[in-house]
Design an enzyme around this catalytic site. Structure first.
Site, PDB file in Angstrom:
ATOM      1  N   ASN A  90      -1.261  18.961 -21.632  1.00 42.47           N
ATOM      2  CA  ASN A  90      -1.745  18.091 -22.699  1.00 42.47           C
ATOM      3  C   ASN A  90      -1.809  18.788 -24.046  1.00 42.47           C
ATOM      4  O   ASN A  90      -2.340  18.228 -25.006  1.00 42.47           O
ATOM      5  CB  ASN A  90      -3.102  17.513 -22.328  1.00 42.47           C
ATOM      6  N   LYS A 101       7.005  22.269 -15.891  1.00 45.60           N
ATOM      7  CA  LYS A 101       6.178  21.171 -15.393  1.00 45.60           C
ATOM      8  C   LYS A 101       6.009  21.258 -13.877  1.00 45.60           C
ATOM      9  O   LYS A 101       4.905  21.080 -13.346  1.00 45.60           O
ATOM     10  CB  LYS A 101       6.756  19.814 -15.790  1.00 45.60           C
ATOM     11  N   HIS A 118      -2.223  11.590 -29.008  1.00 48.53           N
ATOM     12  CA  HIS A 118      -2.646  10.267 -28.531  1.00 48.53           C
ATOM     13  C   HIS A 118      -3.397   9.500 -29.607  1.00 48.53           C
ATOM     14  O   HIS A 118      -3.252   8.282 -29.738  1.00 48.53           O
ATOM     15  CB  HIS A 118      -3.532  10.404 -27.283  1.00 48.53           C
ATOM     16  N   GLU A 154       8.609  17.688 -26.087  1.00 45.69           N
ATOM     17  CA  GLU A 154       7.924  18.072 -24.837  1.00 45.69           C
ATOM     18  C   GLU A 154       8.505  19.385 -24.302  1.00 45.69           C
ATOM     19  O   GLU A 154       7.799  20.162 -23.653  1.00 45.69           O
ATOM     20  CB  GLU A 154       8.040  16.966 -23.776  1.00 45.69           C
ATOM     21  N   HIS A 181       6.392   8.706 -28.745  1.00 44.28           N
ATOM     22  CA  HIS A 181       5.375   9.589 -28.164  1.00 44.28           C
ATOM     23  C   HIS A 181       5.618  11.056 -28.539  1.00 44.28           C
ATOM     24  O   HIS A 181       4.709  11.765 -28.979  1.00 44.28           O
ATOM     25  CB  HIS A 181       5.357   9.414 -26.644  1.00 44.28           C
ATOM     26  N   LYS A 231       2.427  11.132 -11.426  1.00 42.57           N
ATOM     27  CA  LYS A 231       1.559  10.220 -12.167  1.00 42.57           C
ATOM     28  C   LYS A 231       2.323   8.942 -12.460  1.00 42.57           C
ATOM     29  O   LYS A 231       3.384   8.975 -13.071  1.00 42.57           O
ATOM     30  CB  LYS A 231       1.143  10.837 -13.507  1.00 42.57           C
ATOM     31  N   HIS A 265      -1.526  16.840 -27.241  1.00 41.08           N
ATOM     32  CA  HIS A 265      -1.693  15.429 -26.886  1.00 41.08           C
ATOM     33  C   HIS A 265      -3.025  14.832 -27.328  1.00 41.08           C
ATOM     34  O   HIS A 265      -3.148  13.614 -27.409  1.00 41.08           O
ATOM     35  CB  HIS A 265      -1.502  15.232 -25.378  1.00 41.08           C
ATOM     36  N   ARG A 309      -3.336  21.813 -14.831  1.00 39.75           N
ATOM     37  CA  ARG A 309      -2.443  20.751 -15.293  1.00 39.75           C
ATOM     38  C   ARG A 309      -2.801  20.265 -16.692  1.00 39.75           C
ATOM     39  O   ARG A 309      -1.954  19.725 -17.406  1.00 39.75           O
ATOM     40  CB  ARG A 309      -2.455  19.585 -14.288  1.00 39.75           C
ATOM     41  N   ARG A 345       0.806  -1.242   0.000  1.00 40.50           N
ATOM     42  CA  ARG A 345       0.000   0.000   0.000  1.00 40.50           C
ATOM     43  C   ARG A 345       0.830   1.279   0.000  1.00 40.50           C
ATOM     44  O   ARG A 345       0.343   2.335   0.408  1.00 40.50           O
ATOM     45  CB  ARG A 345      -0.966   0.017   1.182  1.00 40.50           C
ATOM     46  N   GLU A 370      -4.794  17.436 -11.663  1.00 40.58           N
ATOM     47  CA  GLU A 370      -5.346  17.679 -12.987  1.00 40.58           C
ATOM     48  C   GLU A 370      -6.817  18.072 -12.957  1.00 40.58           C
ATOM     49  O   GLU A 370      -7.625  17.569 -13.723  1.00 40.58           O
ATOM     50  CB  GLU A 370      -5.171  16.434 -13.862  1.00 40.58           C
TER      51      GLU A 370
HETATM   52  N1  LIG Z   1       4.113   9.914 -15.712  1.00 45.21           N
HETATM   53  C1  LIG Z   1       3.978  10.906 -16.558  1.00 45.21           C
HETATM   54  O1  LIG Z   1       3.569  12.011 -16.186  1.00 45.21           O
HETATM   55  C2  LIG Z   1       4.342  10.678 -18.007  1.00 45.21           C
HETATM   56  C3  LIG Z   1       4.465  11.758 -18.875  1.00 45.21           C
HETATM   57  C4  LIG Z   1       4.859  11.498 -20.179  1.00 45.21           C
HETATM   58  C5  LIG Z   1       5.112  10.204 -20.597  1.00 45.21           C
HETATM   59  N2  LIG Z   1       4.980   9.169 -19.723  1.00 45.21           N
HETATM   60  C6  LIG Z   1       5.272   7.792 -20.109  1.00 45.21           C
HETATM   61  O2  LIG Z   1       6.653   7.676 -20.422  1.00 45.21           O
HETATM   62  C7  LIG Z   1       6.821   6.559 -21.285  1.00 45.21           C
HETATM   63  C8  LIG Z   1       7.812   6.908 -22.363  1.00 45.21           C
HETATM   64  O3  LIG Z   1       9.055   7.207 -21.760  1.00 45.21           O
HETATM   65  P1  LIG Z   1      10.402   7.277 -22.614  1.00 45.21           P
HETATM   66  O4  LIG Z   1      10.168   8.115 -23.804  1.00 45.21           O
HETATM   67  O5  LIG Z   1      11.474   7.640 -21.679  1.00 45.21           O
HETATM   68  O6  LIG Z   1      10.552   5.799 -23.180  1.00 45.21           O
HETATM   69  P2  LIG Z   1      11.299   4.508 -22.606  1.00 45.21           P
HETATM   70  O7  LIG Z   1      11.282   4.466 -21.157  1.00 45.21           O
HETATM   71  O8  LIG Z   1      10.701   3.359 -23.326  1.00 45.21           O
HETATM   72  O9  LIG Z   1      12.801   4.712 -23.088  1.00 45.21           O
HETATM   73  C9  LIG Z   1      13.066   4.776 -24.471  1.00 45.21           C
HETATM   74  C10 LIG Z   1      14.193   3.819 -24.863  1.00 45.21           C
HETATM   75  O10 LIG Z   1      15.445   4.395 -24.489  1.00 45.21           O
HETATM   76  C11 LIG Z   1      16.229   3.442 -23.768  1.00 45.21           C
HETATM   77  N3  LIG Z   1      17.055   4.242 -22.861  1.00 45.21           N
HETATM   78  C12 LIG Z   1      16.629   4.886 -21.763  1.00 45.21           C
HETATM   79  N4  LIG Z   1      17.625   5.611 -21.253  1.00 45.21           N
HETATM   80  C13 LIG Z   1      18.708   5.423 -22.035  1.00 45.21           C
HETATM   81  C14 LIG Z   1      20.037   5.920 -22.018  1.00 45.21           C
HETATM   82  N5  LIG Z   1      20.439   6.831 -21.106  1.00 45.21           N
HETATM   83  N6  LIG Z   1      20.890   5.481 -22.970  1.00 45.21           N
HETATM   84  C15 LIG Z   1      20.452   4.612 -23.901  1.00 45.21           C
HETATM   85  N7  LIG Z   1      19.218   4.132 -23.990  1.00 45.21           N
HETATM   86  C16 LIG Z   1      18.355   4.533 -23.057  1.00 45.21           C
HETATM   87  C17 LIG Z   1      15.212   2.568 -23.140  1.00 45.21           C
HETATM   88  O11 LIG Z   1      15.767   1.314 -22.803  1.00 45.21           O
HETATM   89  C18 LIG Z   1      14.144   2.466 -24.207  1.00 45.21           C
HETATM   90  O12 LIG Z   1      14.500   1.508 -25.150  1.00 45.21           O
HETATM   91  C19 LIG Z   1       5.452   6.201 -21.808  1.00 45.21           C
HETATM   92  O13 LIG Z   1       5.046   4.989 -21.229  1.00 45.21           O
HETATM   93  C20 LIG Z   1       4.567   7.339 -21.339  1.00 45.21           C
HETATM   94  O14 LIG Z   1       3.237   6.929 -21.052  1.00 45.21           O
HETATM   95  C21 LIG Z   1       4.597   9.398 -18.444  1.00 45.21           C
HETATM   96 ZN   LIG Z   2       3.675  13.798 -23.546  1.00 41.08          ZN
END
Ligand SMILES: NC(=O)c1ccc[n+]([C@@H]2O[C@H](COP(=O)([O-])OP(=O)(O)OC[C@H]3O[C@@H](n4cnc5c(N)ncnc54)[C@H](O)[C@@H]3O)[C@@H](O)[C@H]2O)c1
Ligand SMILES: [Zn+2]
Ligand SMILES: NC(=O)c1ccc[n+]([C@@H]2O[C@H](COP(=O)([O-])OP(=O)(O)OC[C@H]3O[C@@H](n4cnc5c(N)ncnc54)[C@H](O)[C@@H]3O)[C@@H](O)[C@H]2O)c1
Ligand SMILES: [Zn+2]
Lengths: 366, 366
Positions: free
Chosen positions: B244, B226, B251, B184, B264, B142, B247, B240, B120, B236
């Site tokens: 988006n 942010k 999306h 972003e 993304h 989030k 987005h 917040r 929890r 949100e």
């Molecule tokens: N929580 C939030 O507020 C929020 C906001 C935006 C996006 N997201 C989420 O984030 C995710 C996308 O994140 P992302 O774009 O970081 O993708 P990811 O985590 O999949 O990373 C992208 C790729 O880069 C590789 N990688 C990561 N760091 C590296 C480094 N330093 N050197 C070499 N390779 C590296 C990873 O292994 C992966 O293959 C989505 O699931 C999305 O929903 C969340």
């Molecule tokens: Zn985004």
């Protein structure tokens, strides 16, 4: 009708206990959500729905969507949560959806957890159908699922908008389930309500027959104890721990028997007896008081017997979720109706107390 | 070094951005947990660990336990959460465990969610390794996982104790990931920071080459946007939503291409261009301003092209999680560096704007 408030820093809501409550659900939901739109989704099991859907639907003009979870603790898993979430999403459930947990503690815990994490949190209402769910699991906002590694290891704190407990539904509950649930009421009496304790001593037959007046009295008194404790300590940093009276050894018994042989309340009954033995040794209760409490626990039995050595059980207590970096907290009654928390119970003490409980079990179930 | 506070009703913590931060992790964790015992568990992917474990471990006398999640969005699922939780339980993790999310947004979101629901809720720290994770996903609490029915449909709000962003790690990030993440940052400039926007116009080459000074500047400025927005609207309910921007259509593009073809940030780039077209129609930006913004988005490309009709994309926006009982919110820029939220964007407007973006895509990627 009893209406008992739960007031925590994160939410305030009522537990309503009455016969015939099911038939008034829809207007109650409307009142709870004053003006805010909501789309109800019921989560229940086919058995419960088969028995009580008519009463449940009586106040709905349009019947709500119903999602089913098979009965049984083994479905209290992440896979079920994911499956239900997927069904919600496919049905177009958004942030205005309102889940209704209609079932025992398994349905309640899992539905609460689903509500906690679906779209990062939607509203839900508890409509508990077992005694245990009415007096214990539906109140306090603890929700969750089991892992292969242990019970309730995954979860959230997420309070319902209301708990609506219709004591009529207890009429179809198997007698063993009723008795097991009543062990939590005995616990409530022991830790915080001497009057409830006496009432349960004096009215055992009526309560065990689920006579409306008697059972409603016990449910309401038990709820008052839990609501009061949870209101004073929402996140289990202190006081709330007293609800775990009997649960240290109780959980160990459940683990030792793979959660299959005993109902939770039965394990808590045995665990309470073991804890009373520790209390006698520590002189926080007199031998006569311990005897009275042990007798009441057994009166609401028979508690299923089981096979496990005291050593095995004590070893299993080491994994208790309440432990933090190895420090073991233990709840002892102080007379009847009060408690104290101790942190220095030794393994030897626990062993002796558990051994004594096992001896009693062998005698009483011969 | 930049230290940027996030202050919400449920948590206050710092985002620290600097080169060389990884080598100082352990003392930072100690400072964050002043006296409170903690047992660190790292969650990362084999690739990232292979590249950066030496730096990561530099400040640890005893190496922490490491749990691995394979790279890729397809592992952002409940099954992974359950698997990691089971590994934690088997390793004896209790409430004193501290998770360290060491990876991109997938690892960050999933580890945050694991921390939210393991027993929890336990503590965790974000150590983001992608640009997107450093400027966006690690901040704001989030957390979550995907369902078959849609992305991030399951999750919790659960803030980290700290976000520790070492810009050095961006050195091994594939160029496409860097560029996508920078969309972003452009978004942050458009919605709230005209200076960041200009900086990105003037220093595109240095930023795209991940030159330390330039990239650290952009990360810090984006984080400020942010952190500021999240601090003013944690859950949100209003402000917040401006995060988006781009987005809604973004999306839809991801959904239309099964989340496989575009990153993304690339989808957000195209989505932002579509939103700018709406904004021109509504006169919340001048054509010249829209042109400047569109140009900057394309400058940080190339954005991968994709195949989908405008109608398909607009249909997909109907399922947007931000919708409540059918009302669609839409974020429009007001000039460069400010926004407004509108709720009456018509399907026809969206269609025309999306069509125009698709035409631009066909021209620019011929
Ligand atoms: N929580 C939030 O507020 C929020 C906001 C935006 C996006 N997201 C989420 O984030 C995710 C996308 O994140 P992302 O774009 O970081 O993708 P990811 O985590 O999949 O990373 C992208 C790729 O880069 C590789 N990688 C990561 N760091 C590296 C480094 N330093 N050197 C070499 N390779 C590296 C990873 O292994 C992966 O293959 C989505 O699931 C999305 O929903 C969340
Ligand atoms: Zn985004
Ligand atoms: N959240 C909490 O604070 C909390 C507290 C205590 C226990 N719990 C949890 O509660 C669960 C146990 O709950 P339970 O004892 O209610 O078990 P349960 O939910 O499994 O129900 C017991 C059985 O009774 C059946 N049943 C339920 N209502 C019925 C009715 N009215 N008529 C006929 N049959 C009916 C069910 O289908 C099931 O087969 C455990 O998972 C435990 O971890 C949670
Ligand atoms: Zn119990």
């Amino acid at each position: 009708m009893s209406v008992i408030p739960v007031k925590t820093p994160s939410a305030t809501y009522d537990v309503t206990i009455a016969s015939g409550l099911l038939r008034t659900l829809r207007p109650r939901l409307e009142k709870l959500n004053q003006g805010k739109p909501f789309v109800p989704f019921v989560v229940t099991s086919p058995e419960i729905w088969g028995l009580w859907s008519e009463q449940f639907l009586a106040s709905f003009k349009e019947p709500p969507a119903v999602l089913f979870l098979p009965a049984g603790e083994r479905y209290k898993r992440m896979a079920s949560v994911e499956d239900l979430a997927q069904q919600l999403a496919e049905a177009g459930a958004d942030r205005d959806s309102l889940l209704i947990a209609f079932g025992g503690g398994v349905i309640g815990d899992l539905t609460g957890f689903l509500a906690a994490i679906y779209m990062r949190g939607i509203r839900y209402v508890q409509v508990p159908t077992t005694l245990l769910a009415q007096v214990d699991s539906s109140i306090g906002g603890k929700t969750g699922a089991n892992l292969a590694a242990g019970k309730n290891l995954i979860g959230s704190f997420h309070h319902p908008q209301a708990v609506l407990a219709d004591t009529d539904v207890l009429g179809t509950l198997p007698a063993t389930e009723l008795r097991a649930g009543l062990q939590e009421s005995i616990k409530a009496g022991i830790i915080r309500d001497a009057k409830l304790f006496s009432y349960m001593e004096k009215n055992a037959s009526a309560i065990l027959a689920a006579e409306p007046k008697a059972i409603t009295h016990v449910v309401a008194a038990s709820v008052r104890v839990k609501a009061d404790v949870v209101s004073k300590d929402e996140k289990e940093s202190g006081l709330r721990m007293i609800l775990n009276f009997g649960h240290t050894i109780g959980h160990a018994i459940e683990a030792a028997t793979n959660y299959k042989q005993l109902l939770h309340g039965e394990a808590v009954g045995w665990g309470s007896i073991a804890a009373l033995n520790v209390a006698v040794g520590r002189k926080t209760v007199t031998p006569a008081q311990a005897e009275r409490m042990t007798n009441l626990i057994l009166r609401y039995g028979p508690l299923s017997p089981f096979k496990a050595t005291a050593q095995k059980l004590v070893d299993l207590t080491a994994r208790d979720k309440k432990n933090r970096s190895g420090v073991r907290s233990f709840i002892l009654p102080k007379g009847i109706g009060a408690t104290q928390i101790v942190r220095d119970v030794t393994e030897a003490e626990l062993l002796a107390a558990t051994e004594k409980m096992l001896t009693l079990m062998r005698q009483s179930t011969r």
